[in-house]
Design a protein around this motif. Sequence first.
Motif, PDB file in Angstrom:
ATOM      1  N   UNK A  48       0.853  -1.195   0.000  1.00 15.35           N
ATOM      2  CA  UNK A  48       0.000   0.000   0.000  1.00 15.35           C
ATOM      3  C   UNK A  48       0.884   1.238   0.000  1.00 15.35           C
ATOM      4  N   UNK A  49       1.217   1.710  -1.178  1.00 17.22           N
ATOM      5  CA  UNK A  49       2.180   2.788  -1.348  1.00 17.22           C
ATOM      6  C   UNK A  49       1.697   4.114  -0.763  1.00 17.22           C
ATOM      7  N   UNK A  50       0.409   4.237  -0.509  1.00 14.73           N
ATOM      8  CA  UNK A  50      -0.090   5.472   0.106  1.00 14.73           C
ATOM      9  C   UNK A  50       0.481   5.650   1.509  1.00 14.73           C
ATOM     10  N   UNK A  51       1.036   4.592   2.094  1.00 17.50           N
ATOM     11  CA  UNK A  51       1.586   4.661   3.445  1.00 17.50           C
ATOM     12  C   UNK A  51       3.073   5.015   3.463  1.00 17.50           C
ATOM     13  N   UNK A  52       3.689   5.168   2.301  1.00 19.58           N
ATOM     14  CA  UNK A  52       5.107   5.524   2.255  1.00 19.58           C
ATOM     15  C   UNK A  52       5.323   6.913   2.841  1.00 19.58           C
ATOM     16  N   UNK A  53       6.523   7.156   3.337  1.00 17.36           N
ATOM     17  CA  UNK A  53       6.835   8.410   4.037  1.00 17.36           C
ATOM     18  C   UNK A  53       6.591   9.644   3.176  1.00 17.36           C
ATOM     19  N   UNK A  54       6.916   9.576   1.889  1.00 16.14           N
ATOM     20  CA  UNK A  54       6.765  10.772   1.058  1.00 16.14           C
ATOM     21  C   UNK A  54       5.326  10.977   0.591  1.00 16.14           C
ATOM     22  N   UNK A  55       4.449  10.052   0.918  1.00 17.98           N
ATOM     23  CA  UNK A  55       3.029  10.203   0.571  1.00 17.98           C
ATOM     24  C   UNK A  55       2.257  10.379   1.875  1.00 17.98           C
ATOM     25  N   UNK A  56       2.077  11.584   2.260  1.00 17.38           N
ATOM     26  CA  UNK A  56       1.460  11.904   3.544  1.00 17.38           C
ATOM     27  C   UNK A  56      -0.051  11.698   3.462  1.00 17.38           C
ATOM     28  N   UNK A  57      -0.591  11.024   4.473  1.00 15.93           N
ATOM     29  CA  UNK A  57      -2.047  10.886   4.570  1.00 15.93           C
ATOM     30  C   UNK A  57      -2.568  12.154   5.237  1.00 15.93           C
ATOM     31  N   UNK A  58      -3.316  12.963   4.491  1.00 10.70           N
ATOM     32  CA  UNK A  58      -3.783  14.255   4.992  1.00 10.70           C
ATOM     33  C   UNK A  58      -5.155  14.142   5.647  1.00 10.70           C
ATOM     34  N   UNK A  59      -5.236  13.353   6.686  1.00 10.68           N
ATOM     35  CA  UNK A  59      -6.472  13.192   7.440  1.00 10.68           C
ATOM     36  C   UNK A  59      -6.154  13.319   8.922  1.00 10.68           C
ATOM     37  N   UNK A  60      -7.186  13.477   9.710  1.00 15.17           N
ATOM     38  CA  UNK A  60      -6.969  13.541  11.154  1.00 15.17           C
ATOM     39  C   UNK A  60      -6.494  12.164  11.642  1.00 15.17           C
ATOM     40  N   UNK A  61      -5.906  12.089  12.829  1.00 14.97           N
ATOM     41  CA  UNK A  61      -5.349  10.828  13.324  1.00 14.97           C
ATOM     42  C   UNK A  61      -6.347   9.671  13.369  1.00 14.97           C
ATOM     43  N   UNK A  62      -7.601   9.929  13.701  1.00 15.07           N
ATOM     44  CA  UNK A  62      -8.603   8.854  13.758  1.00 15.07           C
ATOM     45  C   UNK A  62      -8.806   8.255  12.366  1.00 15.07           C
ATOM     46  N   UNK A  63      -8.999   9.101  11.367  1.00 17.89           N
ATOM     47  CA  UNK A  63      -9.204   8.620   9.993  1.00 17.89           C
ATOM     48  C   UNK A  63      -7.940   7.943   9.472  1.00 17.89           C
ATOM     49  N   UNK A  64      -6.766   8.499   9.783  1.00 17.50           N
ATOM     50  CA  UNK A  64      -5.505   7.886   9.355  1.00 17.50           C
ATOM     51  C   UNK A  64      -5.376   6.480   9.927  1.00 17.50           C
ATOM     52  N   UNK A  65      -5.756   6.309  11.181  1.00 12.04           N
ATOM     53  CA  UNK A  65      -5.729   4.982  11.802  1.00 12.04           C
ATOM     54  C   UNK A  65      -6.671   4.010  11.107  1.00 12.04           C
ATOM     55  N   UNK A  66      -7.833   4.502  10.707  1.00  6.89           N
ATOM     56  CA  UNK A  66      -8.788   3.656   9.984  1.00  6.89           C
ATOM     57  C   UNK A  66      -8.230   3.246   8.624  1.00  6.89           C
ATOM     58  N   UNK A  67      -7.541   4.165   7.967  1.00  2.00           N
ATOM     59  CA  UNK A  67      -6.935   3.857   6.669  1.00  2.00           C
ATOM     60  C   UNK A  67      -5.858   2.788   6.836  1.00  2.00           C
ATOM     61  N   UNK A  68      -5.015   2.934   7.844  1.00  2.00           N
ATOM     62  CA  UNK A  68      -3.972   1.941   8.098  1.00  2.00           C
ATOM     63  C   UNK A  68      -4.608   0.590   8.424  1.00  2.00           C
TER      64      UNK A  68
END
Length: 100
Positions: free
Chosen positions: A38-58
């Motif tokens: 899941x390349x969206x999780x790479x360091x140079x690809x920042x997930x621009x969501x709040x921490x709760x949503x970022x956790x759900x994505x992970x």
Amino acid sequence: MTPILGAAPGTPEEHYTTLHCRVRHTVERCIGVIKARWRCLLAHRVINYDPIMSGKIVNACIVLHNIANASRIALPELPISEMDNDQQRDSLVNRLWRER
């Protein structure tokens, strides 16, 4: 938690440090595998969501990864340019191991 550097051999502290390092390596390798799929999780690809949503994505990425593993879908190879040093080393180690 951190390892206890300079722990005397044969002590509980050394045993803890050995186990800690083994677990940390396993966790870092798992994170690398998830990032490879899941390349969206790479360091140079920042997930621009709040921490709760970022956790759900992970979590969703991990669930989908487990489904892909159960379906025997191979991991994609990351281009070398998108790998960090540890990922480059692990990729080389795995490639050499398969080719032996």
